[in-house]
Design a protein around this motif. Structure first.
Motif, PDB file in Angstrom:
ATOM      1  N   GLY A 118       0.806  -1.211   0.000  1.00 32.59           N
ATOM      2  CA  GLY A 118       0.000   0.000   0.000  1.00 32.59           C
ATOM      3  C   GLY A 118       0.845   1.269   0.000  1.00 32.59           C
ATOM      4  N   GLN A 119       1.950   1.243   0.733  1.00 32.78           N
ATOM      5  CA  GLN A 119       2.830   2.422   0.784  1.00 32.78           C
ATOM      6  C   GLN A 119       3.570   2.621  -0.536  1.00 32.78           C
ATOM      7  OE1 GLN A 119       5.228   1.369   4.180  1.00 32.78           O
ATOM      8  NE2 GLN A 119       3.828   2.319   5.642  1.00 32.78           N
ATOM      9  N   VAL A 120       4.129   1.547  -1.073  1.00 38.44           N
ATOM     10  CA  VAL A 120       4.928   1.646  -2.297  1.00 38.44           C
ATOM     11  C   VAL A 120       4.051   1.994  -3.502  1.00 38.44           C
ATOM     12  CG1 VAL A 120       6.343   0.320  -3.934  1.00 38.44           C
ATOM     13  CG2 VAL A 120       6.773   0.160  -1.477  1.00 38.44           C
ATOM     14  N   TYR A 121       2.865   1.408  -3.576  1.00 38.66           N
ATOM     15  CA  TYR A 121       2.010   1.631  -4.740  1.00 38.66           C
ATOM     16  C   TYR A 121       0.843   2.576  -4.429  1.00 38.66           C
ATOM     17  CZ  TYR A 121       4.914  -2.033  -6.577  1.00 38.66           C
ATOM     18  OH  TYR A 121       6.001  -2.760  -6.995  1.00 38.66           O
ATOM     19  N   SER A 122       1.124   3.564  -3.578  1.00 40.73           N
ATOM     20  CA  SER A 122       0.120   4.559  -3.198  1.00 40.73           C
ATOM     21  C   SER A 122      -0.058   5.619  -4.278  1.00 40.73           C
ATOM     22  CB  SER A 122       0.536   5.252  -1.904  1.00 40.73           C
ATOM     23  OG  SER A 122       1.737   5.982  -2.122  1.00 40.73           O
ATOM     24  N   GLY A 123       0.919   5.720  -5.156  1.00 37.57           N
ATOM     25  CA  GLY A 123       0.919   6.784  -6.147  1.00 37.57           C
ATOM     26  C   GLY A 123       1.830   7.923  -5.734  1.00 37.57           C
ATOM     27  N   ASN A 124       2.442   7.801  -4.555  1.00 37.76           N
ATOM     28  CA  ASN A 124       3.321   8.859  -4.042  1.00 37.76           C
ATOM     29  C   ASN A 124       4.755   8.383  -3.827  1.00 37.76           C
ATOM     30  OD1 ASN A 124       1.132  10.681  -3.830  1.00 37.76           O
ATOM     31  ND2 ASN A 124       0.510   9.645  -1.952  1.00 37.76           N
ATOM     32  N   TYR A 125       5.081   7.170  -4.248  1.00 37.10           N
ATOM     33  CA  TYR A 125       6.402   6.596  -4.014  1.00 37.10           C
ATOM     34  C   TYR A 125       7.347   7.032  -5.134  1.00 37.10           C
ATOM     35  CZ  TYR A 125       9.787   2.944  -2.715  1.00 37.10           C
ATOM     36  OH  TYR A 125      10.908   2.266  -2.312  1.00 37.10           O
ATOM     37  N   ASP A 126       8.560   7.373  -4.777  1.00 35.48           N
ATOM     38  CA  ASP A 126       9.567   7.772  -5.760  1.00 35.48           C
ATOM     39  C   ASP A 126      10.378   6.522  -6.127  1.00 35.48           C
ATOM     40  OD1 ASP A 126      11.165   9.274  -7.399  1.00 35.48           O
ATOM     41  OD2 ASP A 126      12.383  10.103  -5.766  1.00 35.48           O
TER      42      ASP A 126
ATOM     43  N   GLU B  17       3.213 -11.654  -6.267  1.00 31.35           N
ATOM     44  CA  GLU B  17       3.318 -10.937  -7.538  1.00 31.35           C
ATOM     45  C   GLU B  17       1.931 -10.625  -8.096  1.00 31.35           C
ATOM     46  OE1 GLU B  17       4.978 -13.735  -6.731  1.00 31.35           O
ATOM     47  OE2 GLU B  17       6.992 -12.889  -6.531  1.00 31.35           O
ATOM     48  N   LYS B  18       1.040 -11.603  -8.067  1.00 25.23           N
ATOM     49  CA  LYS B  18      -0.322 -11.396  -8.579  1.00 25.23           C
ATOM     50  C   LYS B  18      -1.069 -10.389  -7.701  1.00 25.23           C
ATOM     51  CE  LYS B  18      -4.391 -14.062 -10.050  1.00 25.23           C
ATOM     52  NZ  LYS B  18      -4.705 -13.242 -11.193  1.00 25.23           N
ATOM     53  N   TYR B  19      -0.888 -10.480  -6.394  1.00 30.86           N
ATOM     54  CA  TYR B  19      -1.526  -9.525  -5.481  1.00 30.86           C
ATOM     55  C   TYR B  19      -1.081  -8.094  -5.805  1.00 30.86           C
ATOM     56  CZ  TYR B  19      -2.604  -6.897  -1.263  1.00 30.86           C
ATOM     57  OH  TYR B  19      -3.065  -5.934  -0.399  1.00 30.86           O
ATOM     58  N   ILE B  20       0.220  -7.918  -6.047  1.00 32.11           N
ATOM     59  CA  ILE B  20       0.758  -6.585  -6.349  1.00 32.11           C
ATOM     60  C   ILE B  20       0.185  -6.066  -7.665  1.00 32.11           C
ATOM     61  CG2 ILE B  20       2.859  -5.329  -6.984  1.00 32.11           C
ATOM     62  CD1 ILE B  20       4.330  -7.099  -4.886  1.00 32.11           C
ATOM     63  N   ILE B  21       0.135  -6.915  -8.678  1.00 31.35           N
ATOM     64  CA  ILE B  21      -0.425  -6.490  -9.969  1.00 31.35           C
ATOM     65  C   ILE B  21      -1.882  -6.063  -9.793  1.00 31.35           C
ATOM     66  CG2 ILE B  21      -1.159  -7.307 -12.259  1.00 31.35           C
ATOM     67  CD1 ILE B  21       1.463  -9.013 -12.248  1.00 31.35           C
ATOM     68  N   GLU B  22      -2.661  -6.889  -9.084  1.00 34.40           N
ATOM     69  CA  GLU B  22      -4.072  -6.557  -8.867  1.00 34.40           C
ATOM     70  C   GLU B  22      -4.214  -5.263  -8.069  1.00 34.40           C
ATOM     71  OE1 GLU B  22      -5.643 -10.140  -7.134  1.00 34.40           O
ATOM     72  OE2 GLU B  22      -5.780 -11.138  -9.087  1.00 34.40           O
ATOM     73  N   TYR B  23      -3.351  -5.065  -7.078  1.00 34.11           N
ATOM     74  CA  TYR B  23      -3.392  -3.846  -6.274  1.00 34.11           C
ATOM     75  C   TYR B  23      -3.109  -2.626  -7.150  1.00 34.11           C
ATOM     76  CZ  TYR B  23      -2.688  -0.594  -2.438  1.00 34.11           C
ATOM     77  OH  TYR B  23      -2.813   0.472  -1.590  1.00 34.11           O
TER      78      TYR B  23
END
Length: 195
Positions: free
Chosen positions: A82-90, A125-131
């Motif tokens: 959630g933190q990394v793929y929040s849209g605010n991660y550099d 990996e699948k969870y991350i893609i879906e997220y």
């Protein structure tokens, strides 16, 4: 076949404790299958909000939720995703989530990935893609960001890469969700009172 989940609770020592804990679950609308001293079997895994609410409800009654290591690991992985793929991660050059999660949790990535898959019945990996695709849908519907900007914010290599993941995950094109945004804006304009 239903998967039942065990919730360990510290401090349950008598039949009255069982009744008290059972009532707490009932008040939070968390269905249980079985309850015994120190353990409650639920129909499904507790969500993070359910876990927090249950912990708050049980604490003043003298009970403590015990979280096993696997549950904690999975929760920590979900938080990190959630933190990394929040849209605010550099995203740095050469970014790999496997390196980030292994460093953050001080564990071998294979151990983390296997534990996650075993507990969640989906690969990490699948969870991350879906997220990431869910986050992209949200950004398409609620912002006017371009697909290229969204791809960049969510760590995709390009807008085309995001489009391919989008199509394979949802069966729909990203433009479908952009059109939802246009429809929402049009409806909002229609509902505005005329001066």
């Amino acid at each position: 076949m239903l998967n039942n989940y065990k919730v360990a609770i510290k401090g349950m020592v008598c039949d009255r404790c069982i009744l008290t804990v059972k009532e707490a679950f009932h008040q939070l609308n968390i269905p249980i299958v079985n309850i015994s001293l120190g353990e409650v079997t639920t129909v499904s895994a507790l969500s993070a909000p359910d876990t927090a609410a249950l912990s708050e409800k049980l604490k003043p009654l003298g009970f403590t939720l015990l979280e096993d290591k696997k549950t904690k690991l999975v929760r920590d992985v979900r938080i990190l995703v959630g933190q990394v793929y929040s849209g605010n991660y550099d995203f740095p050059e050469g970014f790999r989530f496997s390196d980030v999660v292994a460093d953050a949790l001080d564990r071998d990535y294979n151990t983390i990935s296997n534990t996650f898959s075993e507990s969640e019945h989906v690969t990490l990996e699948k969870y991350i893609i879906e997220y990431r695709v869910e986050k992209a849908k949200e950004l398409l519907v609620y912002t006017d960001q371009s697909l290229a900007d969204i791809a960049d914010k969510l760590g995709f290599s390009s807008a085309a890469h995001l489009s391919r993941q989008f199509k394979s995950t949802t069966g729909l094109n990203s433009s479908y969700f952009r059109n939802i945004r246009k429809s929402k804006i049009a409806l909002a304009r229609e509902e505005e009172p005329s001066a």
